[in-house]
Motif scaffolding. Structure first.
Motif, PDB file in Angstrom:
ATOM      1  N   GLU A 276       5.512   1.655  22.766  1.00 47.21           N
ATOM      2  CA  GLU A 276       6.134   1.781  21.458  1.00 47.21           C
ATOM      3  C   GLU A 276       5.407   2.818  20.624  1.00 47.21           C
ATOM      4  N   GLY A 277       6.181   3.517  19.851  1.00 49.68           N
ATOM      5  CA  GLY A 277       5.590   4.489  18.936  1.00 49.68           C
ATOM      6  C   GLY A 277       5.179   5.770  19.636  1.00 49.68           C
ATOM      7  N   PRO A 280      -0.433   8.865  18.465  1.00 46.50           N
ATOM      8  CA  PRO A 280      -0.893   9.034  17.073  1.00 46.50           C
ATOM      9  C   PRO A 280      -1.381  10.459  16.808  1.00 46.50           C
ATOM     10  N   PRO A 286      -6.398   6.392  15.150  1.00 44.86           N
ATOM     11  CA  PRO A 286      -6.545   5.017  14.680  1.00 44.86           C
ATOM     12  C   PRO A 286      -7.984   4.545  14.854  1.00 44.86           C
ATOM     13  N   HIS A 292      -4.726   1.055  20.432  1.00 50.44           N
ATOM     14  CA  HIS A 292      -4.281  -0.253  19.936  1.00 50.44           C
ATOM     15  C   HIS A 292      -2.908  -0.217  19.259  1.00 50.44           C
ATOM     16  N   THR A 293      -2.509   0.958  18.737  1.00 53.76           N
ATOM     17  CA  THR A 293      -1.203   1.015  18.058  1.00 53.76           C
ATOM     18  C   THR A 293      -0.041   0.906  19.049  1.00 53.76           C
ATOM     19  N   ARG A 294      -0.319   1.099  20.336  1.00 52.74           N
ATOM     20  CA  ARG A 294       0.759   1.048  21.327  1.00 52.74           C
ATOM     21  C   ARG A 294       0.491   0.055  22.456  1.00 52.74           C
ATOM     22  N   CYS A 295      -0.650  -0.570  22.442  1.00 53.44           N
ATOM     23  CA  CYS A 295      -1.046  -1.393  23.586  1.00 53.44           C
ATOM     24  C   CYS A 295      -0.356  -2.754  23.562  1.00 53.44           C
ATOM     25  N   ALA A 298      -2.901  -5.689  22.760  1.00 48.73           N
ATOM     26  CA  ALA A 298      -3.826  -5.567  21.624  1.00 48.73           C
ATOM     27  C   ALA A 298      -3.973  -6.885  20.864  1.00 48.73           C
ATOM     28  N   CYS A 302      -9.102  -5.249  18.487  1.00 40.93           N
ATOM     29  CA  CYS A 302      -8.874  -3.901  19.019  1.00 40.93           C
ATOM     30  C   CYS A 302      -8.703  -2.855  17.916  1.00 40.93           C
ATOM     31  N   SER A 303      -8.249  -3.305  16.736  1.00 40.27           N
ATOM     32  CA  SER A 303      -8.012  -2.329  15.683  1.00 40.27           C
ATOM     33  C   SER A 303      -9.260  -2.063  14.841  1.00 40.27           C
TER      34      SER A 303
END
Ligand code: SF4
Ligand code: MG
Length: 335
Positions: A276-277, A280, A286, A292-295, A298, A302-303
């Motif tokens: 997704e997404g 970055p 990030p 983490h924004t796509r995992c 997550a 993770c963030s």
């Protein structure tokens, strides 16, 4: 024994868009070893920094920070990252690059003799008769005919031009070759021939190669080990078959799931993982794990917490907090 090249915490930053004041972190803390005699694949989506890493290794770019520990032929070690132009000169002969596009990388107004002989001339290695003889030898090495040396690039096909580019890269007896998408512009049948040539040269000339490619099936055919890059970092390194059979990083799993199986019958229910997404913005990566924004796996940790690359098995590293716990799907045995 020690690797031929040990990349340590390498950073290559570029100024961001005008007025943004930011930095593009094209390479953002890469650690990687290239062993003598191996072909190491470097894979990842476009924009992940793999070309920038390759160009930093040949010192087309000066790294912002970090080290490029290179083992010299005499056994000593030198950090290429910090060297000035004059001190770099001998290593520019030993570390050569092959580019993707044999059409734009060869000067159309130069004969093959001039194209292949140029590095010999510039570095005062050979001239006149000796230069001719070396060019003839190089043409033979890459499967072209010596009598072609007085012709111009336009007389040759894409595959033949890529052979010329390879001959040129080999002219100075390099110890390390960086091939950036070296077969990506070629038709499938021609690609197979050039891959065979690269494999043969590897064995005959005792070459060490960093093979940069977005094409995982080509990497699987040619490479001994594979490093996976995401957003300027190396997230996983493993021997080729182990990586394809059992990835240890969620990004590698997603990347492999996007490769169509060679035999459709073996596809057997393996679904593609759609991330997704978008990738970055590398000028605003990030925090925490860059993935983490796509995992799909997550968790809140993770963030905030950046995972270090850890050894998950002998000769294998992965940069994920859960590399030891996740059961990820591989690409099966088809290839
Ligand atoms: Fe995914 Fe977290 Fe592992 Fe990063 S650290 S790859 S976000 S599970
Ligand atoms: Mg590229």
């Amino acid at each position: 024994d020690s690797p031929l090249l040990r990349v340590e915490d390498l950073q290559v930053h570029f100024p961001g868009r005008r007025g943004s004041g930011g930095l593009v972190r094209a390479v953002d803390g890469v650690g990687l070893e290239i062993h003598h005699g191996e072909t190491l694949g470097l894979v990842g989506e476009s924009g992940c920094g793999k070309s920038t890493l390759g160009r930093a290794i040949v010192r087309a770019y000066r790294p912002t920070a970090g080290q490029l520990h290179y083992r010299r032929a005499d056994g000593g070690e030198v950090d290429l990252a910090g060297l000035g132009e004059r001190a770099l000169r001998p290593y520019r002969q030993e570390i050569r690059m092959i580019f993707q596009d044999p059409f734009s990388s060869l000067n159309p107004r130069m004969t093959l003799r001039d194209i292949i002989g140029e590095p010999l001339k510039v570095n005062r290695v050979a001239r006149g008769r000796a230069l001719q003889e070396r060019v003839a030898e190089l043409l033979t090495t890459v499967g072209l005919r010596p009598e072609h040396m007085s012709r111009y690039p336009h007389a040759f096909s894409g595959g033949q031009r890529q052979r010329v580019a390879i001959a040129r890269a080999l002219a100075l007896h390099p110890r390390l070759v960086i091939a950036d998408e070296a077969v990506s512009a070629l038709d499938v049948s021609v690609r197979a021939q050039i891959l065979n040539l690269l494999a043969r040269l590897q064995a005959d000339l005792d070459l060490t190669t960093l093979f940069i490619s977005h094409d995982l099936s080509v990497v699987r055919q040619l490479c001994d080990r594979v490093a996976v890059m995401y957003l300027g970092r190396v997230v996983e390194v493993a021997p080729t078959e182990e990586l394809f059979a059992r990835p240890r990083h969620p990004y590698t799993e997603a990347l492999l799931s996007a490769v169509p199986a060679t035999h459709p019958s073996r596809r057997g229910g393996r679904d593609r993982i759609v991330l997704e997404g978008d990738l970055p913005d590398p000028s605003d990566p990030p925090p925490g794990c860059p993935f983490h924004t796509r995992c799909p796996y997550a968790v809140p940790r993770c963030s905030t917490e950046r995972p270090a690359a850890v050894e998950v098995a002998p000769g294998r590293t992965a940069a994920c907090h859960f590399a030891d716990e996740l059961h990820l799907r591989g690409a099966g045995q088809a290839a």
